[in-house]
Design a protein around this motif. Structure first.
Motif, PDB file in Angstrom:
ATOM      1  N   LEU A 214       0.808  -1.278   0.047  1.00 11.47           N
ATOM      2  CA  LEU A 214      -0.020  -0.108   0.060  1.00 11.47           C
ATOM      3  C   LEU A 214       0.830   1.286  -0.081  1.00 11.47           C
ATOM      4  O   LEU A 214       0.420   2.176  -0.647  1.00 11.47           O
ATOM      5  CB  LEU A 214      -0.914   0.087   1.316  1.00 11.47           C
ATOM      6  N   ALA A 215       1.990   1.242   0.752  1.00  6.82           N
ATOM      7  CA  ALA A 215       2.915   2.275   0.783  1.00  6.82           C
ATOM      8  C   ALA A 215       3.519   2.890  -0.559  1.00  6.82           C
ATOM      9  O   ALA A 215       3.520   3.752  -0.894  1.00  6.82           O
ATOM     10  CB  ALA A 215       4.042   2.106   1.890  1.00  6.82           C
ATOM     11  N   ASN A 216       3.874   1.633  -1.561  1.00  2.00           N
ATOM     12  CA  ASN A 216       4.242   1.850  -2.708  1.00  2.00           C
ATOM     13  C   ASN A 216       2.972   2.537  -3.784  1.00  2.00           C
ATOM     14  O   ASN A 216       3.216   3.534  -4.479  1.00  2.00           O
ATOM     15  CB  ASN A 216       4.625   0.516  -3.296  1.00  2.00           C
ATOM     16  N   GLU A 217       2.028   2.225  -3.468  1.00  2.00           N
ATOM     17  CA  GLU A 217       0.839   2.501  -4.408  1.00  2.00           C
ATOM     18  C   GLU A 217       0.398   3.867  -4.083  1.00  2.00           C
ATOM     19  O   GLU A 217       0.132   4.950  -4.831  1.00  2.00           O
ATOM     20  CB  GLU A 217      -0.409   1.638  -4.189  1.00  2.00           C
ATOM     21  N   LEU A 218       0.697   4.338  -2.696  1.00  2.00           N
ATOM     22  CA  LEU A 218       0.109   5.650  -2.124  1.00  2.00           C
ATOM     23  C   LEU A 218       1.496   6.727  -2.747  1.00  2.00           C
ATOM     24  O   LEU A 218       0.993   7.872  -2.874  1.00  2.00           O
ATOM     25  CB  LEU A 218       0.201   5.851  -0.741  1.00  2.00           C
ATOM     26  N   ILE A 219       2.641   6.213  -2.642  1.00  2.64           N
ATOM     27  CA  ILE A 219       3.660   6.991  -2.966  1.00  2.64           C
ATOM     28  C   ILE A 219       3.715   7.454  -4.465  1.00  2.64           C
ATOM     29  O   ILE A 219       3.914   8.776  -5.065  1.00  2.64           O
ATOM     30  CB  ILE A 219       5.161   6.714  -2.687  1.00  2.64           C
ATOM     31  N   GLN A 220       3.087   6.584  -5.340  1.00  2.00           N
ATOM     32  CA  GLN A 220       3.047   6.957  -6.697  1.00  2.00           C
ATOM     33  C   GLN A 220       1.899   7.883  -6.829  1.00  2.00           C
ATOM     34  O   GLN A 220       2.076   8.807  -7.811  1.00  2.00           O
ATOM     35  CB  GLN A 220       2.582   5.770  -7.469  1.00  2.00           C
ATOM     36  N   LYS A 221       0.781   7.685  -6.231  1.00  2.00           N
ATOM     37  CA  LYS A 221      -0.381   8.529  -5.985  1.00  2.00           C
ATOM     38  C   LYS A 221       0.142  10.058  -5.486  1.00  2.00           C
ATOM     39  O   LYS A 221      -0.286  11.153  -6.149  1.00  2.00           O
ATOM     40  CB  LYS A 221      -1.607   8.147  -5.427  1.00  2.00           C
ATOM     41  N   LEU A 222       0.940  10.116  -4.656  1.00  2.00           N
ATOM     42  CA  LEU A 222       1.299  11.182  -3.958  1.00  2.00           C
ATOM     43  C   LEU A 222       2.159  12.203  -4.936  1.00  2.00           C
ATOM     44  O   LEU A 222       2.005  13.182  -5.302  1.00  2.00           O
ATOM     45  CB  LEU A 222       2.211  11.071  -2.952  1.00  2.00           C
ATOM     46  N   ASN A 223       3.008  11.452  -5.791  1.00  2.00           N
ATOM     47  CA  ASN A 223       4.002  12.013  -6.647  1.00  2.00           C
ATOM     48  C   ASN A 223       3.055  12.531  -8.028  1.00  2.00           C
ATOM     49  O   ASN A 223       3.076  13.499  -8.542  1.00  2.00           O
ATOM     50  CB  ASN A 223       5.078  11.010  -7.426  1.00  2.00           C
ATOM     51  N   GLN A 224       1.914  11.616  -8.299  1.00  2.00           N
ATOM     52  CA  GLN A 224       1.074  12.277  -9.465  1.00  2.00           C
ATOM     53  C   GLN A 224       0.283  13.418  -8.835  1.00  2.00           C
ATOM     54  O   GLN A 224       0.047  14.305  -9.741  1.00  2.00           O
ATOM     55  CB  GLN A 224       0.015  11.179  -9.708  1.00  2.00           C
ATOM     56  N   SER A 225       0.057  13.471  -7.694  1.00  2.00           N
ATOM     57  CA  SER A 225      -0.882  14.482  -7.096  1.00  2.00           C
ATOM     58  C   SER A 225      -0.029  15.927  -7.223  1.00  2.00           C
ATOM     59  O   SER A 225      -0.811  17.016  -7.324  1.00  2.00           O
ATOM     60  CB  SER A 225      -1.383  14.102  -5.935  1.00  2.00           C
ATOM     61  N   ILE A 226       1.233  16.061  -6.964  1.00  2.00           N
ATOM     62  CA  ILE A 226       2.041  17.107  -7.231  1.00  2.00           C
ATOM     63  C   ILE A 226       2.767  17.507  -8.206  1.00  2.00           C
ATOM     64  O   ILE A 226       3.164  18.357  -8.331  1.00  2.00           O
ATOM     65  CB  ILE A 226       2.961  17.280  -5.850  1.00  2.00           C
ATOM     66  N   GLY A 227       2.348  16.580  -9.146  1.00  2.00           N
ATOM     67  CA  GLY A 227       2.988  16.873 -10.585  1.00  2.00           C
ATOM     68  C   GLY A 227       4.103  16.716 -10.876  1.00  2.00           C
ATOM     69  O   GLY A 227       4.915  17.543 -11.519  1.00  2.00           O
ATOM     70  N   VAL A 228       4.910  15.898 -10.327  1.00  2.00           N
ATOM     71  CA  VAL A 228       6.378  15.668 -10.288  1.00  2.00           C
ATOM     72  C   VAL A 228       6.413  14.307 -11.028  1.00  2.00           C
ATOM     73  O   VAL A 228       7.697  13.901 -10.976  1.00  2.00           O
ATOM     74  CB  VAL A 228       7.409  16.104  -9.106  1.00  2.00           C
ATOM     75  N   PHE A 229       5.720  13.528 -11.311  1.00  2.00           N
ATOM     76  CA  PHE A 229       5.826  12.363 -11.760  1.00  2.00           C
ATOM     77  C   PHE A 229       5.200  11.876 -13.030  1.00  2.00           C
ATOM     78  O   PHE A 229       4.079  12.492 -13.386  1.00  2.00           O
ATOM     79  CB  PHE A 229       5.323  11.161 -10.699  1.00  2.00           C
TER      80      PHE A 229
END
Length: 279
Positions: free
Chosen positions: A264-279
């Motif tokens: 779950l941590a891996n999934e959330l870190i991807q979503k976090l990077n997407q949400s701030i526009g640096v991924f």
């Protein structure tokens, strides 16, 4: 170089000789992450800082708007050439004078910056072991939810962790329930239920905590709640992780004899990077 009351000056220890933050811990602070000359989660940081100042009865200057807050931080980021990726801390303290009772409630501030390696949030894959810290307890009160410079529990807990070969410690409140860890909030996955302690338990009202709660609620078939966590619950968990605005998410891989997954941590870190526009 540091930003002292809006002016870029050389770091000077003499500034602290009558400083109430130094003498009495009479200060609040906010740590922000800057990526590509942008303060992440700017609004959340600003409003938490304003709320903290009101709680400790500091006088908020009329010009201390969110735009001013942003401008002052980015000015010292620019002069230190740290626009790409850095952390900045703004410490606001009551002005000199008085003993426990201050002469007035006016404030000054200091901002300093440190370079960070990466712009992206990422998961550290190394083993990360924690245990309980039971020498001192966090009180269930409003002051525990804001960032003051009175962090002696976190300091002594960090020393304890270092002496015992731990990466972090879990803090308990005066009801002996799980509150947070030394450097951030804690989340526990139990089946399809993601749990974090409510602010009323004494945990920091974390900016990254808020982001993760929001992102997790968008995951299908995941029940996201703020509930009391007993220390006995930890060994039944499928996953434990730490959140703060600098690291993002740090999975806990081991608590006593129990080891945890990091899916779950891996999934959330991807979503976090997407949400701030640096991924």
């Amino acid at each position: 170089m540091i930003n002292f009351n809006g002016t870029i000056v050389s770091q000077d220890a003499s500034i602290l000789t009558q400083n109430r933050a130094f003498l009495y811990g009479d200060a609040v602070f906010e740590t922000v992450k800057i990526v590509n000359n942008k303060i992440l989660f700017l609004e959340d940081h600003y409003f938490r800082l304003m709320a903290s100042m009101r709680v400790v009865r500091m006088e908020i200057p009329m010009n201390f708007t969110m735009e001013y807050f942003e401008e002052q931080i980015l000015s010292v980021v620019k002069v230190n050439q740290l626009e790409r990726s850095s952390r900045a801390r703004i410490t606001i303290y009551r002005n000199d004078g008085g003993y426990y009772l201050p002469l007035n409630n006016t404030i000054s501030f200091l901002i300093h910056t440190i370079a960070l390696e990466n712009t992206l949030y990422s998961i550290d894959q190394k083993e990360y072991e924690v245990d309980l810290y039971k020498d001192f307890y966090v009180t269930k009160q409003l002051l525990s939810s804001i960032k003051t410079t009175n962090k002696i529990i976190n300091i002594t807990g960090s020393i304890y962790a270092n002496e015992n070969g731990l990466d972090n410690c879990i803090l308990l409140n005066d009801s002996k329930n799980v509150v947070e860890v030394l450097q951030g909030n804690i989340f526990m996955l139990l089946g399809n239920k993601l749990i974090t302690p409510p602010v009323s338990e004494g945990c920091l009202n974390g900016v990254m905590r808020k982001q993760i709660l929001s992102l997790a609620k968008k995951i299908e078939n995941l029940d996201v709640v703020e509930e009391v966590i007993s220390p006995f619950d930890l060994q039944k968990a499928d996953e434990l992780f730490v959140t703060n605005v600098i690291k993002g998410i740090q999975p806990i891989t081991k608590y006593r004899k129990k080891e945890f997954t990091i899916k779950l941590a891996n999934e959330l870190i991807q979503k976090l990077n997407q949400s701030i526009g640096v991924f």
